[in-house]
Enzyme design. Structure first.
Site, PDB file in Angstrom:
ATOM      1  N   TRP A   1      -1.610   5.965  -2.636  1.00 24.20           N
ATOM      2  CA  TRP A   1      -0.833   4.853  -1.908  1.00 24.20           C
ATOM      3  C   TRP A   1       0.415   5.443  -1.558  1.00 24.20           C
ATOM      4  CZ3 TRP A   1      -3.048  -0.170  -5.062  1.00 24.20           C
ATOM      5  CH2 TRP A   1      -4.156   0.100  -4.664  1.00 24.20           C
TER       6      TRP A   1
ATOM      7  N   HIS B   1      -6.761  -0.952 -15.074  1.00 17.16           N
ATOM      8  CA  HIS B   1      -7.643  -1.625 -13.490  1.00 17.16           C
ATOM      9  C   HIS B   1      -7.811  -0.795 -12.538  1.00 17.16           C
ATOM     10  CE1 HIS B   1      -8.904  -5.127 -11.201  1.00 17.16           C
ATOM     11  NE2 HIS B   1      -7.523  -4.516 -10.543  1.00 17.16           N
TER      12      HIS B   1
ATOM     13  N   GLU C   1     -12.753  -4.734 -10.754  1.00 21.05           N
ATOM     14  CA  GLU C   1     -13.826  -5.944  -9.588  1.00 21.05           C
ATOM     15  C   GLU C   1     -15.421  -6.141  -9.717  1.00 21.05           C
ATOM     16  OE1 GLU C   1     -15.443  -7.493  -6.953  1.00 21.05           O
ATOM     17  OE2 GLU C   1     -15.849  -5.532  -6.877  1.00 21.05           O
TER      18      GLU C   1
ATOM     19  N   CYS D   1      -1.171  -6.057   4.488  1.00 22.75           N
ATOM     20  CA  CYS D   1      -0.239  -4.886   4.700  1.00 22.75           C
ATOM     21  C   CYS D   1       0.491  -4.668   4.189  1.00 22.75           C
ATOM     22  CB  CYS D   1       0.341  -4.959   5.613  1.00 22.75           C
ATOM     23  SG  CYS D   1      -0.849  -6.301   7.177  1.00 22.75           S
TER      24      CYS D   1
ATOM     25  N   ASN E   1      -7.478   4.048   1.887  1.00 24.41           N
ATOM     26  CA  ASN E   1      -7.153   2.716   1.399  1.00 24.41           C
ATOM     27  C   ASN E   1      -6.996   1.645   1.960  1.00 24.41           C
ATOM     28  OD1 ASN E   1      -5.646   1.088  -0.604  1.00 24.41           O
ATOM     29  ND2 ASN E   1      -3.624   0.991   0.357  1.00 24.41           N
TER      30      ASN E   1
ATOM     31  N   HIS F   1      -8.986 -12.941  -4.250  1.00 24.97           N
ATOM     32  CA  HIS F   1      -9.210 -12.205  -2.666  1.00 24.97           C
ATOM     33  C   HIS F   1      -9.249 -13.932  -1.781  1.00 24.97           C
ATOM     34  CE1 HIS F   1      -8.627  -7.904  -4.287  1.00 24.97           C
ATOM     35  NE2 HIS F   1      -7.809  -7.965  -3.202  1.00 24.97           N
TER      36      HIS F   1
ATOM     37  N   ARG G   1       3.942  -6.632  12.355  1.00 20.27           N
ATOM     38  CA  ARG G   1       3.327  -7.125  11.733  1.00 20.27           C
ATOM     39  C   ARG G   1       2.457  -8.567  12.246  1.00 20.27           C
ATOM     40  NH1 ARG G   1       4.428  -7.775   5.595  1.00 20.27           N
ATOM     41  NH2 ARG G   1       6.396  -8.243   7.198  1.00 20.27           N
TER      42      ARG G   1
END
Length: 767
Positions: free
Chosen positions: A573, A653, A677, A528, A127, A706, A16
């Site tokens: 996910w 959510h 959102e 990530c 995703n 974010h 990463r």
């Protein structure tokens, strides 16, 4: 020979490195020169990894500093006015401001709240998140970002044979939004195409032969006007230099097959993993001059390819096409972890079943070689190994569990229904909870500080005892509760300090999952995730969250919300099994999480949130397949939530999704409260809940977590006023648009202070 190629490669790095460099740059710890050096080093490493794996034609342009759609927006000059640089050309600062928002800077004259980031949403049914282009009626396009050409030069200097990757003009326009007026964004096509022409001219001047043009919207239900536009656009594009490969993926072409096959380009890529049924027809419809690229290795899951089955298809295609056959993964490998070789803690049997991006490139190359050299010893050895792997998986005892199968068989319709309708439940809940109008809460997580991560790491390494780790997490929970009480929030969260990830945390406590150390994939920007792997039937051996939530509730007289991840999100996910349906896996997860919901209620928890952030993501791309998915997905949620009494309030959510076309199925989930959102879209998403007359309570997010930008209370109050015009006041909740784990405490507290102030202001104003 059958040429092997890749549609794209993970950009984050084995460790990463890109994530770490980006976050260091945003903190001011790494300058732009250092950041660019990390990017250049990663690109060189990734090209070499693919070349060493045997890939003949390497992708260039699949690297992005934040998101590939955002990179195209900069390349085309699609930069909203609020981010328009003073100089003629955008910079990396421009790119990051568009992605993350522009923080207020009084010295530069920026407005008090800064500029809000562009809207972010899911890349088709994955995703991965992209930044939504913003188009205005007088939109002009101009080539204004040199990244693609710089990277082609880099690759050529390293001696690579490359294929630049572009998002096609129709897909790019489809992904964007018309802003500031009522106009058809398809009208912008004629203005956009000259920029593509300029790109092809420059690539040809660099010596590029092939260009990959991604047009994944060809697997969608397209309006006729868009189909017509494809023919018009590519009749113009064909005049430009370079050979062109149209790439489609994530589904079948279906009614667009003839259109795609006959576009005046030099090649077509199709996804045979998601839509194997399109293969025979495409062979008959493909013009005799055109290359056909078959996506035969799954770019979106981690299971090894069944080489013999894939080779059977490829041999047939090779007989018909000869050198016009190309072999590839089904889609970009962006959605796969980088390299399985580093997974030194997986047991040998399971590791033998898996393949990450590097190994998938090896599979693609081997399949190409098998067509040319079927008797080669390495080919024969690989085929034998593949046979053994498929047989071992089928016979493994870790997969099938009779007790789980028996419980599935016992499910009846009543198990997926609450005791009473919402109208009756909500009255009992209001009486029980005694919350004010516009109750304030958060979505779940609070900042995951370095101290939390260090404690977790030390516990895993055996440096902290279980008791010491528990006390460290209790300390974090106490702080979170104290902060929320001081700020005046109405419904509190324990903060999820003990959780590494909203899916992985639960997966680690369920039977049927396996885990990697380095299986990271990019979700957006520097974010990530490390999806767990579903390897067998799923069940919950013991309670997962109850003791943590009980401890938190014992610290306060206010209502403490229990936090769980829902079955559909757990499935979407994770890397799922391929031997049983998604519906079966979702039901197994629903039963496991249902047990946790019941235990939380028994422990005195009055509100339980079951996140289904991925509900919309799982929707099939073709409408003809929607209802089947929506039926089992909403049933899975109800199965999870329906074991409790009426007075227990169930929240869910969802984030970064378009709800208009699935709103009835969201209502069918029958959650008492849904939080969503809406801040980046300026409350646009609430139109769906208004038109349908959504019957239950709603918490529209009033600020974007974010972004490091902290909106003031007036901005949040303005969003609440918009919401109150559409949703009855007594059914509105006030919350951020997502969890706060990625934010720091100072900005978290500042934003929540403003949020609580906005709610209190509106209680007085709208009473």
């Amino acid at each position: 020979m059958a040429l092997s190629h890749s549609l794209g490669f993970p950009r984050i790095g084995r460790d990463r490195e890109l994530k770490k460099a980006l976050e260091a740059h945003w903190k001011g710890e790494l300058d732009e020169t250092g950041l660019r050096a990390v990017g250049q080093r990663l690109r060189a490493e990734h090209w070499q990894l693919q070349k060493d794996a045997g890939i003949d034609l390497l992708p260039v342009g699949d690297f992005a500093w934040y998101d590939q759609v955002l990179s195209h927006s900069l390349a085309f000059g699609v930069i909203p006015e609020r981010f328009r640089p003073a100089a003629s050309k955008p910079t990396l600062d421009t790119l990051f401001a568009m992605a993350r928002g522009a923080v207020a800077n009084k010295s530069s004259g920026t407005c008090c709240g800064g500029a809000h980031a562009q809207e972010m949403t899911k890349w088709f049914d994955t995703n991965y998140h992209y930044l939504v282009p913003e188009f205005c009626a007088d939109q002009q396009f101009a080539l204004s970002w040199e990244q693609l050409f710089e990277e082609v030069a880099e690759a050529h200097a390293l001696g690579h044979n490359v294929k630049p990757v572009l998002i096609g003009p129709l897909t790019y326009l489809w992904l964007g939004k018309a802003k500031g007026g009522d106009f058809d964004k398809l009208e912008l096509l004629e203005r956009l195409l000259p920029v593509y022409g300029e790109i092809f001219q420059r690539l040809a001047a660099q010596g590029v032969e092939w260009v990959q043009i991604d047009e994944p919207i060809l697997v969608l239900d397209l309006p006729q006007a868009w189909k017509n536009a494809f023919e018009r656009a590519y009749n113009l594009i064909q005049r430009e230099p370079c050979k062109k490969l149209i790439a489609t993926y994530f589904g079948g072409l279906e009614d667009n097959l003839g259109l795609a096959a006959n576009l005046p380009v030099d090649g077509l890529h199709i996804d045979l993993v998601r839509a194997p049924e399109q293969y025979p027809t495409i062979l008959d419809r493909l013009p005799a001059y055109k290359v056909l690229s078959l996506g035969i290795v799954n770019g979106r899951n981690v299971w090894r390819c069944d080489l013999e089955r894939a080779l059977e298809v490829l041999r047939h295609a090779h007989e018909r096409l000869g050198e016009r056959l190309w072999v590839a993964p089904s889609c970009s490998l962006l959605h796969s972890p980088v390299d399985l070789a580093r997974e030194d803690q997986l047991d040998a049997e399971l590791k033998g079943w898996l393949a990450f991006a590097v190994q998938k490139c090896q599979e693609v190359a081997l399949l190409g070689k098998a067509l040319e050299e079927p008797g080669d010893a390495s080919v024969q050895a690989a085929l034998q190994a593949s046979r053994s792997i498929q047989a071992a998986r089928a016979a493994s005892k870790r997969i099938h569990k009779p007790e789980v199968q028996a419980r599935l068989a016992a499910i009846r319709p009543r198990h997926a229904q609450r005791q009473s309708p919402f109208a009756e439940r909500i009255e009992q809940q209001r009486e029980c909870l005694q919350l004010p109008v516009l109750p304030t809460t958060t979505i779940g997580s609070f900042p995951q500080t370095s101290a939390i991560r260090l404690a977790r790491q030390s516990f895993k390494q055996g440096k902290l005892s279980s008791a010491e780790y528990t006390e460290a997490m209790h300390s974090e929970i106490r702080q979170a509760v104290q902060v929320q009480e001081r700020l005046g929030l109405d419904v509190l969260m324990h903060g999820e300090a003990e959780r590494n990830d909203m899916v992985e945390y639960f997966a680690e406590q369920l039977d049927g999952y396996a885990f990697t150390r380095f299986g990271w994939v990019q979700s957006y920007g520097s974010r990530c995730v490390k999806p767990a792997v579903i390897v067998g039937d799923l069940s919950r051996p013991k309670a997962m969250t109850v003791e943590w939530i009980k401890y938190a509730q014992g610290l306060t007289d206010k209502v403490m919300k229990g936090m769980l991840t829902g079955p559909v999100t757990m499935l979407m996910w994770s890397f799922p099994r391929e031997d049983v349906s998604r519906k079966v896996q979702a039901r197994q997860l629903a039963l496991a999480i249902r047990d946790e919901v019941v235990d939380l209620e028994a422990a005195g928890i009055k509100i339980i949130q079951i996140d289904e952030a991925a509900f919309r993501e799982g929707l099939p791309l073709r409408k003809s397949a929607w209802q089947h998915y929506l039926d089992w997905a909403s049933e899975a949620f109800r199965l999870t939530a329906s074991g409790v009494r009426d007075e227990t309030q169930i929240h869910t959510h969802m984030c970064y999704s378009e709800f208009n076309d699935v709103i009835e199925s969201i209502a069918a989930m029958d959650a008492d409260v849904i939080t969503i959102e809406t801040s980046r879209s300026d409350m646009e998403l609430l139109a769906a809940f208004e038109k349908f007359a959504y019957p239950n309570d709603i918490g529209p997010g009033v600020y974007d977590i974010h972004s490091p930008r902290v909106p003031d209370s007036a901005e949040m109050a303005g969003l609440l006023r918009k919401a109150a015009r559409r949703i009855p006041l007594e059914r509105l909740w006030v919350n951020p648009d997502c969890g706060l784990k990625t934010r720091a405490w100072p900005e978290t507290e500042a934003a929540l202070v403003n949020m609580v102030a906005a709610a209190r202001q509106l209680r007085v104003e709208l009473a």
